[in-house]
Write an enzyme that holds these catalytic residues in place. Structure first.
Site, PDB file in Angstrom:
ATOM      1  N   LYS A 132      58.054  26.084  75.312  1.00 27.19           N
ATOM      2  CA  LYS A 132      58.725  26.921  74.321  1.00 27.19           C
ATOM      3  C   LYS A 132      60.028  26.256  73.899  1.00 27.19           C
ATOM      4  O   LYS A 132      60.841  25.884  74.752  1.00 27.19           O
ATOM      5  CB  LYS A 132      58.997  28.307  74.921  1.00 27.19           C
ATOM      6  CG  LYS A 132      59.536  29.325  73.940  1.00 27.19           C
ATOM      7  CD  LYS A 132      59.694  30.675  74.641  1.00 27.19           C
ATOM      8  CE  LYS A 132      60.238  31.724  73.677  1.00 27.19           C
ATOM      9  NZ  LYS A 132      60.437  33.022  74.354  1.00 27.19           N
ATOM     10  N   HIS A 138      62.252  27.703  71.701  1.00 28.26           N
ATOM     11  CA  HIS A 138      63.213  28.678  71.198  1.00 28.26           C
ATOM     12  C   HIS A 138      63.448  29.727  72.266  1.00 28.26           C
ATOM     13  O   HIS A 138      62.809  29.701  73.327  1.00 28.26           O
ATOM     14  CB  HIS A 138      62.696  29.331  69.908  1.00 28.26           C
ATOM     15  CG  HIS A 138      61.388  30.048  70.099  1.00 28.26           C
ATOM     16  ND1 HIS A 138      60.182  29.403  70.139  1.00 28.26           N
ATOM     17  CD2 HIS A 138      61.111  31.368  70.288  1.00 28.26           C
ATOM     18  CE1 HIS A 138      59.203  30.278  70.328  1.00 28.26           C
ATOM     19  NE2 HIS A 138      59.745  31.472  70.427  1.00 28.26           N
TER      20      HIS A 138
END
Length: 218
Positions: free
Chosen positions: A103, A105
């Site tokens: 991920k 973000h």
């Protein structure tokens, strides 16, 4: 065979986790039976599975606090249910799992849950080991955690299959990484369970034939 092993195999069969037929394992081998934790579908089933893992953990590791790691995707529910079951036994352990895609973000990273710190020990909880492929993938991922040691791996079933050599995949993993691999039952327990009913004769023979070719020597 111990009563809890019979209970566990019956649980796997009733839940649809243990299936017989023609399947392809992650290793690429064509196998006559399949163990799939992804077929656990209800709260009662996952709770029961966690209780079996917790029992195995307490027998082998004791009340020692480690961190449970469940490899995505099937290991996630195993880690969560095992942690819940252990908490009911008075042992509160943290858990975490990995994302398949990193991920970039929010909080970011590859791990979800408690991230182990240097000096802490991790216990991997998986469904099965066939050729050791999934465990090696997990070790590559966990290798990003500096100073963290894997103490053990727990699986549902030891398939007693050869890995890269004539030794079992479990034995190879133990030798390669230096930690023990524990299983609740093994394939010979499943054979003994099946032999109690004559209607299972064909499945028993198919498994025995498979082990004659792919079974480990040690």
């Amino acid at each position: 065979m111990e009563a809890y092993k019979v209970e566990f195999i019956k649980f796997l069969e009733d839940a649809g986790v243990l299936k017989f037929g023609d399947f392809t394992a992650k290793s690429g081998r064509k196998i006559p039976y399949f163990i799939n934790a992804g077929d656990i579908k209800t709260g009662d089933q996952i709770a029961k599975l966690g209780e079996f893992y917790a029992k195995a953990y307490l027998e082998k590791v004791g009340n020692k606090r480690t961190v449970l790691y469940g490899p995505a995707y099937k290991g996630i529910s195993i880690a969560v249910s095992s942690a819940v079951a252990l908490s009911k036994q008075g042992l509160d352990v943290p858990f975490f799992f990995n994302r398949k895609e990193v991920k970039d973000h929010g909080e970011g990273g590859v791990f979800v849950g408690y991230v182990p710190k240097a000096g802490e020990e991790v216990v991997i909880v998986e469904d099965v080991i066939t050729a050791g492929t999934a465990i090696r993938e997990s070790m590559a991922i966990l290798g990003h955690l500096e100073g963290v040691k894997v103490a053990a791996t727990f699986i549902m079933v030891d398939r007693k299959e050869k890995g890269k050599t004539e030794k079992s995949a479990m034995a190879e993993v133990q030798e390669e990484f230096g930690f023990p691999v524990y299983s609740v039952v093994d394939v010979y327990d499943i054979i003994e369970y099946l032999e109690a009913d004559e209607k299972n004769a064909e499945n028993v023979q198919r498994i025995r034939n498979y082990l004659a070719v792919n079974g480990a020597q040690a």
